[in-house]
Design an enzyme around this catalytic site. Structure first.
Site, PDB file in Angstrom:
ATOM      1  N   SER A 426       0.821  -1.205   0.000  1.00 18.07           N
ATOM      2  CA  SER A 426       0.000   0.000   0.000  1.00 18.07           C
ATOM      3  C   SER A 426       0.863   1.266   0.000  1.00 18.07           C
ATOM      4  O   SER A 426       1.946   1.283   0.581  1.00 18.07           O
ATOM      5  CB  SER A 426      -0.902  -0.011   1.237  1.00 18.07           C
ATOM      6  OG  SER A 426      -1.898   0.972   1.149  1.00 18.07           O
ATOM      7  N   PRO A 427       0.398   2.349  -0.650  1.00 20.05           N
ATOM      8  CA  PRO A 427       1.155   3.605  -0.647  1.00 20.05           C
ATOM      9  C   PRO A 427       1.383   4.090   0.784  1.00 20.05           C
ATOM     10  O   PRO A 427       0.430   4.235   1.556  1.00 20.05           O
ATOM     11  CB  PRO A 427       0.249   4.577  -1.406  1.00 20.05           C
ATOM     12  CG  PRO A 427      -0.760   3.749  -2.089  1.00 20.05           C
ATOM     13  CD  PRO A 427      -0.881   2.465  -1.353  1.00 20.05           C
ATOM     14  N   GLN A 503       0.897   6.668  -6.820  1.00 19.67           N
ATOM     15  CA  GLN A 503      -0.294   7.395  -6.375  1.00 19.67           C
ATOM     16  C   GLN A 503      -0.043   8.891  -6.566  1.00 19.67           C
ATOM     17  O   GLN A 503       0.866   9.460  -5.961  1.00 19.67           O
ATOM     18  CB  GLN A 503      -0.586   7.104  -4.905  1.00 19.67           C
ATOM     19  CG  GLN A 503      -1.892   7.718  -4.421  1.00 19.67           C
ATOM     20  CD  GLN A 503      -2.099   7.551  -2.934  1.00 19.67           C
ATOM     21  OE1 GLN A 503      -1.540   8.297  -2.141  1.00 19.67           O
ATOM     22  NE2 GLN A 503      -2.913   6.562  -2.546  1.00 19.67           N
ATOM     23  N   TYR A 585      -7.428  15.059   1.566  1.00 19.78           N
ATOM     24  CA  TYR A 585      -6.545  15.805   0.653  1.00 19.78           C
ATOM     25  C   TYR A 585      -7.410  16.576  -0.354  1.00 19.78           C
ATOM     26  O   TYR A 585      -8.638  16.565  -0.252  1.00 19.78           O
ATOM     27  CB  TYR A 585      -5.567  14.844  -0.023  1.00 19.78           C
ATOM     28  CG  TYR A 585      -4.632  14.152   0.964  1.00 19.78           C
ATOM     29  CD1 TYR A 585      -3.818  14.899   1.824  1.00 19.78           C
ATOM     30  CD2 TYR A 585      -4.569  12.767   1.050  1.00 19.78           C
ATOM     31  CE1 TYR A 585      -2.968  14.274   2.737  1.00 19.78           C
ATOM     32  CE2 TYR A 585      -3.723  12.135   1.962  1.00 19.78           C
ATOM     33  CZ  TYR A 585      -2.931  12.889   2.805  1.00 19.78           C
ATOM     34  OH  TYR A 585      -2.094  12.283   3.702  1.00 19.78           O
ATOM     35  N   ARG A 633      -8.288   5.961  -5.022  1.00 22.91           N
ATOM     36  CA  ARG A 633      -8.424   5.721  -3.575  1.00 22.91           C
ATOM     37  C   ARG A 633      -9.465   6.677  -3.023  1.00 22.91           C
ATOM     38  O   ARG A 633      -9.398   7.888  -3.251  1.00 22.91           O
ATOM     39  CB  ARG A 633      -7.088   5.931  -2.859  1.00 22.91           C
ATOM     40  CG  ARG A 633      -7.098   5.493  -1.380  1.00 22.91           C
ATOM     41  CD  ARG A 633      -5.726   5.714  -0.767  1.00 22.91           C
ATOM     42  NE  ARG A 633      -5.619   5.226   0.588  1.00 22.91           N
ATOM     43  CZ  ARG A 633      -5.074   4.059   0.948  1.00 22.91           C
ATOM     44  NH1 ARG A 633      -4.624   3.242   0.013  1.00 22.91           N
ATOM     45  NH2 ARG A 633      -4.983   3.717   2.216  1.00 22.91           N
ATOM     46  N   ARG A 727       1.439  -1.862   7.178  1.00 25.01           N
ATOM     47  CA  ARG A 727       2.180  -2.247   8.389  1.00 25.01           C
ATOM     48  C   ARG A 727       2.801  -3.630   8.266  1.00 25.01           C
ATOM     49  O   ARG A 727       3.916  -3.852   8.728  1.00 25.01           O
ATOM     50  CB  ARG A 727       1.263  -2.179   9.612  1.00 25.01           C
ATOM     51  CG  ARG A 727       0.914  -0.746  10.016  1.00 25.01           C
ATOM     52  CD  ARG A 727      -0.023  -0.731  11.234  1.00 25.01           C
ATOM     53  NE  ARG A 727      -0.288   0.624  11.683  1.00 25.01           N
ATOM     54  CZ  ARG A 727      -1.221   1.417  11.172  1.00 25.01           C
ATOM     55  NH1 ARG A 727      -1.978   0.985  10.177  1.00 25.01           N
ATOM     56  NH2 ARG A 727      -1.408   2.633  11.649  1.00 25.01           N
TER      57      ARG A 727
END
Length: 778
Positions: A426-427, A503, A585, A633, A727
């Site tokens: 994942s980014p 991304q 964002y 996303r 993680r």
């Protein structure tokens, strides 16, 4: 003690029995409104584990109950003309009346006082009459005691969406059958199982909307039963459906399930007897769990067992405190599973496009209590057959006898991008760039994950302008030098057999902050750049800068910057783009009503709020190669009052799909600081499930996916097409290879890792003190 149980259901009877066994000097009274040995209902279901608890609590009644049980291991799912059967599930069924009669007889045998045909209208009078030391409110799902003292118990009652009717039939089923039938009005389903010789329970369930459209609310009881007989005729073999609720009229036999949660289970009451008496909720009065996981009676009996165990405390206060603490955790776990199961059955139409094989897997794992590897323990042959089906559906050609890979190791294709497996890095912001330039840190960081076996790597959110960065350490693609610097990173990932995407994003009001290991989300000490957002609202009032409401001219400039960055991403060799439209964002700030308070054509309705993000997407799609996919996303919910909900998340995904998006990366929250997320394992996966199966677009699940079992369960059930980990990969760059080794899938694992991993469990068993009990128990 003087113990009074209000309600002679399983909870009241069993607690009375256990307390009399615990101390024959106890005076126990069970007050029941019905006549002796008279009750309503068809069959109830336990698991084998519940029977073990009963055997430990009272072997005598457990033996009688066990002798009366019908046992089966199989579940059969009937869907679209197919019947898919799996085994190893371990259920036992008994008639509700038979169960209560056994408990009544056992109570009488040990000296419990059963008081029948008595309606309790005044608990104070009852407490004084029997000089009660404790009152047990086991008076059922519509508990009068709970209602009377609701200010103390603080019940939360959620009436669920489906209507159901509890019927019986002389058709004897040799497995637990789930039968799904589509009508012109919608889907109906039946839960059917044998509970005694010659009789089966037959519960018919359907969403409220379908029930209304079918006109059942206007039918008599006999007409509604005849309607169901016709609906399920192919499965009844000419047998009738039977009601034992003739005391009810018309559609009253069809009810909506009330999910009950109580904040408190104990109320201390002064009845004027010279002592305070605890009034304790038990069974359905305290909590309910939907019948689709068969846990209502189980919970009631285990409430009784737990409270009886705690009653040996010297202090009643401590006993009840410990009881409530212990049971509330166990009950919450069951209720969470029941909620998942309930929602699945309420939304059968969501999964109607699945093939019978995957529909069955989805149904079996709906509560999330049963995982992929747990299915293997139950029925390895069935799961191996299903894994082979999944691999074939994914385009793999397996030789006769060749073992199929786990679902997460099957290939996946988006446009011309072919992934070797479904595990995505994942980014994750690295805060390690200078002037937006990726460097050796990024090469090692992404390269190691490619070597570790990821099918797809998504580079961190990469800014389309200098002012689009979250921090000064974020990467960029606003100039050609940055594109050149990305090329060796991309090339190395390709050399390892991985695909790699980037991304693209603009931080909006969340920009110009310190590095992640400094003071996250705090402004820079110096050198802050101006911020723009959909509206002039700061991310953190009084701390972060107030952004400027973006103008049309600025929107054009930023859209064009996204386009230029997309072209550079193609030059760098990236296989796909992910558009960042989540987490507050810039693009996300347009989508959420909490951050978009504009009065022009870009504010107001969801369609208006989506206009600019869709404009940016369309501009990128126009220049991005046709054979390469674009992902988006999104925050599927804002987790905040007045914000976007899961329903909005589905519509957001639909709009991006219509614009040409190939996949939705389903995240949530981080739009506003006031969010109240509900965390847990795979906690965002239900949003992915909805979007994939309602909006009809490929999805990527992300969020607390830590184990191979998580990923395999998600993909096998069709809740997502890809699983992204952050993680897990940060802790172990070789996460996919290590999981492959432990699962015995050698095509992905390096030989040395396979040799290390294949005997890992056996080595742990040898080291464990419990080894003599065998691998299964370990």
């Amino acid at each position: 003690m003087n113990i009074v149980c209000i309600g002679g259901g399983p909870a009241g009877l069993y607690f009375g029995l256990l307390m009399k066994l615990q101390n024959p000097q106890n005076e126990v009274f069970v007050i029941e409104r019905n006549r002796p040995y008279d009750t309503f209902g068809w069959g109830v279901v336990f698991s084998d584990a519940t029977m073990e608890n009963l055997r430990e609590a009272d072997p005598v009644s457990a033996q009688t109950i066990g002798d009366a049980f019908n046992h089966w291991d199989d579940i059969e799912c009937h869907f679209k003309g197919s019947a898919v059967r799996s085994s190893g599930h371990g259920f036992i069924g008994i008639g509700r009346k038979k169960l209560l009669n056994i408990l009544q007889a056992r109570c009488e045998e040990v000296g419990v006082n059963l008081v029948f045909e008595t309606v309790v209208s005044d608990d104070a009078e009852l407490a004084r009459k029997y000089n009660a030391d404790i009152l047990i409110a086991s008076d059922g799902i519509n508990s009068a005691i709970r209602t009377r003292y609701q200010d103390v118990y603080q019940p939360d009652i959620d009436t669920r969406n489906c209507r159901f009717v509890w019927l019986g039939t002389e058709k004897v089923f040799d497995a637990f059958n789930f039968i799904f039938v589509e009508t012109e009005h919608g889907w109906f389903q039946a839960h059917a199982y044998r509970f005694q010789e010659g009789l089966s329970t037959f519960i018919v369930e359907t969403p409220e909307e379908t029930w209304q459209k079918a006109g059942i609310g206007e039918m008599s009881q006999e007409e509604a039963i005849a309607y169901c007989e016709k609906l399920f005729a192919d499965h009844l073999d000419g047998n009738k459906l039977i009601s034992n609720a003739t005391h009810l009229r018309g559609s009253a036999i069809w009810i909506r399930f009330p999910r009950v949660i109580c904040n408190k289970w104990v109320h201390w009451k002064d009845y004027g007897t010279g002592k305070k008496v605890p009034v304790v909720l038990m069974g359905d009065a305290a909590h309910t769990a939907h019948f689709s996981i068969g846990s209502g009676t189980k919970l009631a009996l285990e409430d009784a067992i737990t409270l009886a165990q705690h009653m040996d405390h010297e202090s009643m206060e401590e006993a009840l405190k410990d009881y409530e603490a212990a049971r509330s955790v166990d009950v919450l776990r069951i209720q969470n599973a029941a909620r998942n199961s309930t929602e699945w059955f309420e939304n059968v139409a969501r999964y109607a496009n699945m093939k019978p094989e995957q529909f069955t897997y989805s149904m079996l794992t709906r509560s999330q209590r049963i995982s992929h590897e747990n299915m293997r323990v139950r029925d390895a042959a069935w799961l191996e057959k299903y894994e082979r089906w999944m691999a074939t559906e994914a385009g793999m050609e397996l030789a006769e006898g060749e073992k199929a890979p786990s679902p997460m190791f099957t290939p996946f294709k988006l446009r011309d991008m072919q992934l070797k497996n479904r595990i995505v890095f994942s980014p994750t912001l690295m805060y390690s760039a200078k002037d937006g330039m990726p460097n050796a840190t990024h090469h090692v960081h992404y390269g190691s994950r490619a070597m570790g076996g990821a099918g797809l790597i998504l580079a961190e959110m990469t800014a389309v302008t200098p002012e689009a960065r979250v921090t000064p350490g974020c990467t960029g693609l606003w100039n050609d030098e940055q594109a050149e610097a990305w090329k060796p990173v991309v090339a190395f990932a390709h050399e390892q057999g991985a695909k790699i995407g980037v991304q693209l994003g603009h931080a909006g009001r969340r920009g110009s902050t310190q590095l992640g290991w400094e003071k996250a989300n705090q402004p820079l000490a110096e050198g802050n750049w101006p911020l723009v957002s959909a509206s002039a609202l700061p991310y953190q009032a009084g701390v972060t800068a107030v952004p400027t409401e973006i103008t049309r001219a600025q929107m054009d400039e930023i859209r064009d910057a996204f386009v230029a960055a997309a072209k550079r991403a193609d030059q760098a060799g990236f296989d796909c783009i992910e558009l960042q439209a989540a987490h507050g964002y810039l693009l996300s700030s347009f989508i959420s009503p909490l951050t978009n308070q504009r009065s022009d054509e870009f504010g107001g309705s969801l369609e208006n709020r989506m206009a600019y993000p869709l404009e940016v997407f369309a501009a990128i799609r126009a220049v991005w190669p046709e054979n390469k996919p674009i992902m988006v996303r999104i925050s599927a919910t804002d987790w905040a009052e007045g914000g976007n909900t899961a329903d909005d998340g589905v519509e957001i995904a639909r709009l991006f799909k219509q614009a040409g998006a190939d996949l939705i990366d389903v995240s949530s929250g981080e739009v506003v600081l006031e969010q109240q997320p509900i965390y847990g394992r795979m906690y965002q996966t239900p949003f992915s499930d909805r979007i994939r199966n309602e909006a009809g677009i490929a999805t990527m699940a992300v969020g607390s996916i830590m184990e191979a079992d998580h990923a395999n369960s998600i993909i096998a059930a069709g809740r997502a097409d890809l699983c992204a980990l952050s993680r897990g990969f940060l802790a172990d760059a070789n996460w996919p290879q290590r999981q492959a080794a432990e699962l015995g899938y050698t095509d992905l694992a390096w030989p040395v890792q396979y040799e290390w991993g294949k005997d890992w469990l056996q080595r742990q068993i040898k080291r464990a003190p419990v080894a003599q009990d065998g691998p299964a128990k370990s």
